[in-house]
Design a protein around this motif. Structure first.
Motif, PDB file in Angstrom:
ATOM      1  N   GLY A  36       0.872  -1.185  -0.145  1.00 35.42           N
ATOM      2  CA  GLY A  36      -0.024  -0.108  -0.096  1.00 35.42           C
ATOM      3  C   GLY A  36       0.892   1.432   0.027  1.00 35.42           C
ATOM      4  N   SER A  37       1.938   1.217   0.192  1.00 37.46           N
ATOM      5  CA  SER A  37       2.960   2.402  -0.134  1.00 37.46           C
ATOM      6  C   SER A  37       3.087   2.736  -1.346  1.00 37.46           C
ATOM      7  N   GLU A  38       3.344   4.288  -1.447  1.00 35.08           N
ATOM      8  CA  GLU A  38       3.469   4.957  -2.562  1.00 35.08           C
ATOM      9  C   GLU A  38       4.795   4.951  -3.231  1.00 35.08           C
ATOM     10  N   ILE A  39       5.090   4.678  -4.486  1.00 32.24           N
ATOM     11  CA  ILE A  39       6.396   4.772  -5.017  1.00 32.24           C
ATOM     12  C   ILE A  39       6.132   5.465  -6.356  1.00 32.24           C
ATOM     13  N   MET A  40       7.448   6.076  -6.577  1.00 29.08           N
ATOM     14  CA  MET A  40       7.562   6.871  -7.839  1.00 29.08           C
ATOM     15  C   MET A  40       7.450   6.206  -8.988  1.00 29.08           C
ATOM     16  N   VAL A  41       7.176   6.681 -10.098  1.00 22.35           N
ATOM     17  CA  VAL A  41       7.122   5.687 -11.369  1.00 22.35           C
ATOM     18  C   VAL A  41       8.072   6.510 -12.544  1.00 22.35           C
ATOM     19  N   CYS A  42       8.891   5.917 -12.688  1.00 20.50           N
ATOM     20  CA  CYS A  42       9.888   6.476 -13.863  1.00 20.50           C
ATOM     21  C   CYS A  42       8.911   6.592 -15.158  1.00 20.50           C
ATOM     22  N   PRO A  43       9.043   7.707 -15.820  1.00 20.89           N
ATOM     23  CA  PRO A  43       8.306   8.259 -17.079  1.00 20.89           C
ATOM     24  C   PRO A  43       8.675   7.356 -18.375  1.00 20.89           C
ATOM     25  N   TYR A  44      10.143   6.821 -17.896  1.00 13.55           N
ATOM     26  CA  TYR A  44      10.814   5.957 -19.339  1.00 13.55           C
ATOM     27  C   TYR A  44      10.291   4.507 -18.784  1.00 13.55           C
ATOM     28  N   LYS A  45       9.658   3.727 -19.495  1.00 11.26           N
ATOM     29  CA  LYS A  45       9.093   2.325 -19.237  1.00 11.26           C
ATOM     30  C   LYS A  45      10.134   1.250 -19.671  1.00 11.26           C
ATOM     31  N   GLU A  46      10.175   0.332 -18.945  1.00  7.90           N
ATOM     32  CA  GLU A  46      11.132  -0.945 -19.090  1.00  7.90           C
ATOM     33  C   GLU A  46      10.551  -1.704 -20.265  1.00  7.90           C
ATOM     34  N   GLY A  47      11.596  -1.955 -21.226  1.00  9.06           N
ATOM     35  CA  GLY A  47      10.994  -2.721 -22.368  1.00  9.06           C
ATOM     36  C   GLY A  47      10.544  -1.824 -23.728  1.00  9.06           C
ATOM     37  N   ARG A  48      10.299  -0.582 -23.366  1.00  9.80           N
ATOM     38  CA  ARG A  48       9.857   0.312 -24.437  1.00  9.80           C
ATOM     39  C   ARG A  48      10.936   0.905 -25.250  1.00  9.80           C
ATOM     40  N   LEU A 103      25.402  19.686 -17.096  1.00 12.42           N
ATOM     41  CA  LEU A 103      24.360  19.485 -17.498  1.00 12.42           C
ATOM     42  C   LEU A 103      23.061  20.086 -16.837  1.00 12.42           C
ATOM     43  N   ASN A 104      23.221  20.010 -15.513  1.00  6.74           N
ATOM     44  CA  ASN A 104      21.919  20.608 -14.704  1.00  6.74           C
ATOM     45  C   ASN A 104      22.123  21.890 -14.103  1.00  6.74           C
ATOM     46  N   ASN A 105      23.248  22.556 -14.662  1.00  7.18           N
ATOM     47  CA  ASN A 105      23.291  24.121 -14.302  1.00  7.18           C
ATOM     48  C   ASN A 105      23.917  24.136 -13.029  1.00  7.18           C
ATOM     49  N   SER A 106      24.094  23.005 -12.102  1.00 10.49           N
ATOM     50  CA  SER A 106      24.524  23.181 -10.614  1.00 10.49           C
ATOM     51  C   SER A 106      24.758  21.713 -10.250  1.00 10.49           C
ATOM     52  N   ALA A 107      25.830  21.577  -9.310  1.00  4.33           N
ATOM     53  CA  ALA A 107      26.368  20.496  -8.809  1.00  4.33           C
ATOM     54  C   ALA A 107      25.319  20.126  -7.583  1.00  4.33           C
ATOM     55  N   PHE A 108      24.531  21.050  -7.253  1.00  7.55           N
ATOM     56  CA  PHE A 108      23.350  20.998  -6.350  1.00  7.55           C
ATOM     57  C   PHE A 108      22.622  19.672  -6.669  1.00  7.55           C
ATOM     58  N   TRP A 109      22.404  19.663  -7.870  1.00  6.15           N
ATOM     59  CA  TRP A 109      21.273  18.401  -8.114  1.00  6.15           C
ATOM     60  C   TRP A 109      21.953  17.127  -8.015  1.00  6.15           C
ATOM     61  N   LEU A 110      23.239  16.974  -7.790  1.00  2.00           N
ATOM     62  CA  LEU A 110      23.963  15.634  -7.374  1.00  2.00           C
ATOM     63  C   LEU A 110      23.213  15.170  -5.989  1.00  2.00           C
ATOM     64  N   LEU A 111      22.810  15.988  -5.278  1.00  4.51           N
ATOM     65  CA  LEU A 111      22.445  15.646  -4.138  1.00  4.51           C
ATOM     66  C   LEU A 111      20.719  15.509  -3.926  1.00  4.51           C
ATOM     67  N   LYS A 112      20.055  15.508  -5.204  1.00  2.39           N
ATOM     68  CA  LYS A 112      18.431  15.509  -5.410  1.00  2.39           C
ATOM     69  C   LYS A 112      18.273  14.039  -5.911  1.00  2.39           C
ATOM     70  N   PRO A 113      16.968  13.493  -5.972  1.00  4.06           N
ATOM     71  CA  PRO A 113      16.621  12.113  -6.310  1.00  4.06           C
ATOM     72  C   PRO A 113      16.907  12.286  -7.765  1.00  4.06           C
ATOM     73  N   ALA A 114      17.230  10.943  -8.533  1.00  7.35           N
ATOM     74  CA  ALA A 114      17.281  10.749 -10.122  1.00  7.35           C
ATOM     75  C   ALA A 114      16.620   9.312 -10.400  1.00  7.35           C
ATOM     76  N   TRP A 115      16.621   9.362 -11.691  1.00  5.09           N
ATOM     77  CA  TRP A 115      16.506   7.984 -12.130  1.00  5.09           C
ATOM     78  C   TRP A 115      17.517   7.452 -12.901  1.00  5.09           C
ATOM     79  N   VAL A 116      17.955   6.299 -12.811  1.00  5.01           N
ATOM     80  CA  VAL A 116      19.267   5.727 -13.547  1.00  5.01           C
ATOM     81  C   VAL A 116      18.390   4.733 -14.579  1.00  5.01           C
ATOM     82  N   ILE A 117      18.799   4.963 -15.719  1.00  7.11           N
ATOM     83  CA  ILE A 117      18.003   4.491 -16.815  1.00  7.11           C
ATOM     84  C   ILE A 117      19.256   3.481 -17.668  1.00  7.11           C
ATOM     85  N   THR A 118      19.089   2.255 -17.640  1.00  7.06           N
ATOM     86  CA  THR A 118      19.953   1.377 -18.604  1.00  7.06           C
ATOM     87  C   THR A 118      19.213   0.920 -19.750  1.00  7.06           C
TER      88      THR A 118
END
Length: 125
Positions: A36-48, A103-118
């Motif tokens: 029942g806990s919420e999780i984030m969903v990546c906009p890039y879908k596996e297999g697509r 690329l993200n205009n600041s090293a600040f974004w290194l400390l923020k959430p991200a998606w890793v896409i293989t």
């Protein structure tokens, strides 16, 4: 793009610009887990398959198939080894960190959430 086409780059880290908790409920990209806990969903879908373009509105130069997506609490967690850096198309972890900050205009974004896409190159089928 060249590193993707040559097979050197097989992973990318994308910052999460608007985490679901900052969005109104109707705009959230979330799913419910079995408990029942919420999780984030990546906009890039596996297999697509996605078009590989050198920029928004540019002509497609190929296709990639997303193999795996993974949420990380901080972008720095995406590249922890030299192998991770190489998958991202860099020789060292430090090169990747510098480029990600640029690329993200600041090293600040290194400390923020991200998606890793293989991914891998695809013939588009």
């Amino acid at each position: 793009i060249e590193k993707i086409l040559s097979g050197e780059k097989t992973q990318t880290t994308r910052r999460i610009k608007n985490p679901h908790w900052e969005q109104p409920p109707s705009k959230r990209s979330i799913a419910k887990e079995g408990n029942g806990s919420e999780i984030m969903v990546c906009p890039y879908k596996e297999g697509r398959i996605y078009a590989l373009c050198p920029g928004r509105g540019k002509v497609r130069v190929g296709h990639i198939r997303v193999l795996k997506t993974m949420y990380v609490r901080r972008a720095t967690y995406a590249v922890k080894t030299v192998e991770d850096a190489k998958a991202e198309g860099f020789d060292t972890i430090e090169e990747w960190r510098e480029a990600y900050g640029r690329l993200n205009n600041s090293a600040f974004w290194l400390l923020k959430p991200a998606w890793v896409i293989t991914f891998r190159l695809s013939d588009g089928d």
